[in-house]
Design a protein around this motif. Structure first.
Motif, mmCIF file in Angstrom:
data_model
loop_
_atom_site.group_PDB
_atom_site.id
_atom_site.type_symbol
_atom_site.label_atom_id
_atom_site.label_comp_id
_atom_site.label_asym_id
_atom_site.label_seq_id
_atom_site.Cartn_x
_atom_site.Cartn_y
_atom_site.Cartn_z
ATOM 1 N N PHE A 103 0.816 -1.211 0.000
ATOM 2 C CA PHE A 103 0.000 0.000 0.000
ATOM 3 C C PHE A 103 0.852 1.264 0.000
ATOM 4 C CE2 PHE A 103 -2.210 -3.399 2.283
ATOM 5 C CZ PHE A 103 -3.301 -3.570 1.433
ATOM 6 N N LYS A 104 0.435 2.233 -0.827
ATOM 7 C CA LYS A 104 1.136 3.519 -0.907
ATOM 8 C C LYS A 104 0.109 4.643 -0.832
ATOM 9 C CE LYS A 104 4.910 1.795 -3.760
ATOM 10 N NZ LYS A 104 5.540 1.846 -5.085
ATOM 11 N N ALA A 105 0.511 5.731 -0.183
ATOM 12 C CA ALA A 105 -0.366 6.898 -0.032
ATOM 13 C C ALA A 105 0.265 8.107 -0.715
ATOM 14 C CB ALA A 105 -0.580 7.192 1.450
ATOM 15 N N ASP A 106 -0.587 8.968 -1.266
ATOM 16 C CA ASP A 106 -0.092 10.194 -1.893
ATOM 17 C C ASP A 106 0.577 11.094 -0.860
ATOM 18 O OD1 ASP A 106 -0.934 9.884 -4.647
ATOM 19 O OD2 ASP A 106 -2.983 10.078 -3.899
ATOM 20 N N TYR A 107 1.675 11.702 -1.272
ATOM 21 C CA TYR A 107 2.475 12.596 -0.433
ATOM 22 C C TYR A 107 2.907 13.727 -1.345
ATOM 23 C CZ TYR A 107 6.708 13.746 2.413
ATOM 24 O OH TYR A 107 7.689 14.340 3.159
ATOM 25 N N TRP A 108 2.230 14.860 -1.241
ATOM 26 C CA TRP A 108 2.524 16.005 -2.098
ATOM 27 C C TRP A 108 3.250 17.084 -1.310
ATOM 28 C CZ3 TRP A 108 -2.258 17.708 -5.430
ATOM 29 C CH2 TRP A 108 -2.531 16.726 -6.391
ATOM 30 N N VAL A 109 4.352 17.569 -1.852
ATOM 31 C CA VAL A 109 5.034 18.724 -1.277
ATOM 32 C C VAL A 109 4.301 19.945 -1.828
ATOM 33 C CG1 VAL A 109 7.200 19.996 -1.088
ATOM 34 C CG2 VAL A 109 7.220 17.477 -1.145
ATOM 35 N N ILE A 110 3.443 20.574 -0.982
ATOM 36 C CA ILE A 110 2.613 21.679 -1.475
ATOM 37 C C ILE A 110 3.188 23.051 -1.127
ATOM 38 C CG2 ILE A 110 0.505 20.303 -1.542
ATOM 39 C CD1 ILE A 110 -0.374 21.743 1.045
ATOM 40 N N GLU A 111 4.174 23.061 -0.243
ATOM 41 C CA GLU A 111 4.868 24.311 0.071
ATOM 42 C C GLU A 111 6.255 23.946 0.596
ATOM 43 O OE1 GLU A 111 4.348 28.203 2.953
ATOM 44 O OE2 GLU A 111 2.537 27.230 2.164
ATOM 45 N N LEU A 112 7.254 24.698 0.173
ATOM 46 C CA LEU A 112 8.628 24.404 0.558
ATOM 47 C C LEU A 112 9.409 25.706 0.624
ATOM 48 C CD1 LEU A 112 10.823 22.201 1.049
ATOM 49 C CD2 LEU A 112 11.135 22.132 -1.436
ATOM 50 N N ALA A 113 10.052 25.952 1.759
ATOM 51 C CA ALA A 113 10.875 27.156 1.901
ATOM 52 C C ALA A 113 12.049 27.076 0.932
ATOM 53 C CB ALA A 113 11.384 27.277 3.330
ATOM 54 N N GLU A 114 12.442 28.221 0.406
ATOM 55 C CA GLU A 114 13.563 28.262 -0.537
ATOM 56 C C GLU A 114 14.816 27.610 0.034
ATOM 57 O OE1 GLU A 114 15.225 31.817 -2.793
ATOM 58 O OE2 GLU A 114 13.067 32.250 -2.717
ATOM 59 N N ASP A 115 15.038 27.815 1.334
ATOM 60 C CA ASP A 115 16.225 27.257 1.987
ATOM 61 C C ASP A 115 15.968 25.882 2.611
ATOM 62 O OD1 ASP A 115 14.608 27.930 4.116
ATOM 63 O OD2 ASP A 115 16.106 29.176 5.129
ATOM 64 N N TYR A 116 14.819 25.295 2.323
ATOM 65 C CA TYR A 116 14.433 23.977 2.836
ATOM 66 C C TYR A 116 14.366 23.956 4.356
ATOM 67 C CZ TYR A 116 14.615 22.045 -1.860
ATOM 68 O OH TYR A 116 14.371 21.774 -3.182
ATOM 69 N N SER A 117 14.020 25.076 4.975
ATOM 70 C CA SER A 117 13.908 25.153 6.430
ATOM 71 C C SER A 117 12.550 24.646 6.915
ATOM 72 C CB SER A 117 14.150 26.577 6.912
ATOM 73 O OG SER A 117 13.193 27.461 6.338
ATOM 74 N N TYR A 118 11.547 24.685 6.057
ATOM 75 C CA TYR A 118 10.251 24.099 6.403
ATOM 76 C C TYR A 118 9.593 23.562 5.137
ATOM 77 C CZ TYR A 118 7.520 28.043 4.571
ATOM 78 O OH TYR A 118 6.946 28.970 3.752
ATOM 79 N N VAL A 119 8.647 22.656 5.346
ATOM 80 C CA VAL A 119 7.906 22.047 4.251
ATOM 81 C C VAL A 119 6.474 21.795 4.712
ATOM 82 C CG1 VAL A 119 8.507 19.662 4.876
ATOM 83 C CG2 VAL A 119 7.920 20.188 2.504
ATOM 84 N N VAL A 120 5.548 21.842 3.757
ATOM 85 C CA VAL A 120 4.164 21.458 4.023
ATOM 86 C C VAL A 120 3.848 20.310 3.079
ATOM 87 C CG1 VAL A 120 1.761 22.185 4.096
ATOM 88 C CG2 VAL A 120 3.582 23.835 4.655
#
Length: 182
Positions: A103-120
């Motif tokens: 089983f696999k679930a969708d995982y979308w990176v919908i927001e990402l800081a330019e410096d990769y300090s945070y992600v949504v």
């Protein structure tokens, strides 16, 4: 920290944004340690707190994800290993998470800081949402902006659960200082 996410929801405007993945994710920059700060959890992790995920690039072409957490009401840290596969043709912004084969679930990176300090991380059907950071916290003003954008993308942000990370007093001072510079 945000004291009442329901109050924040009441202040949100009715502007809407598309719930789409970012244009590109650099695989090497994305690897490493992430603190899950707030989430609309899945069934599996709905009782997890102080969740920390470490993404390691596996030689077979996926991320090996090592997750540690505390179950609500339990002081012992637990551990789980999962896999994260990039969906071809998405510039690494759409992935599939696998906790249990096949089983696999969708995982979308919908927001990402330019410096990769945070992600949504979100889901195409708004089923879950994860706000993660390289540190155990984000400045309140930034966190409120992120939650506002997630609400505008259609997520029910009233369902967000704090992961209850505890920051050392020195780290709290650094976070407050960095927030004042934004």
């Amino acid at each position: 920290m945000i004291k009442n996410l329901h109050l924040l929801n009441s202040r949100l405007t009715q502007e809407f944004m598309d719930n789409t993945p970012v244009s590109k994710v650099d695989i090497m920059s994305y690897a490493g340690k992430w603190y899950s700060l707030y989430s609309i959890p899945t069934l599996m992790d709905k009782h997890w707190r102080q969740t920390v995920e470490t993404y390691v690039i596996h030689p077979d072409g996926y991320y090996a994800v090592f997750t540690t957490y505390r179950a609500a009401g339990d002081e012992d840290r637990k551990y789980i290993r999962s896999k994260l596969f990039v969906v071809r043709g998405t510039n690494n912004a759409e992935l599939k998470a696998q906790f249990l084969w096949p089983f696999k679930a969708d995982y979308w990176v919908i927001e990402l800081a330019e410096d990769y300090s945070y992600v949504v991380v979100g889901h195409p059907k708004h089923k879950y949402l994860f706000i993660m950071s390289r540190k155990p916290g984000l400045p309140d003003s930034l966190l409120e902006e992120i939650i506002d954008r997630c609400h505008k993308k259609g997520y029910d942000t009233s369902k967000l659960v704090s992961q209850e990370h505890i920051m050392a007093p020195a780290a709290e001072k650094v976070m407050a200082l960095s927030a004042s510079k934004i």
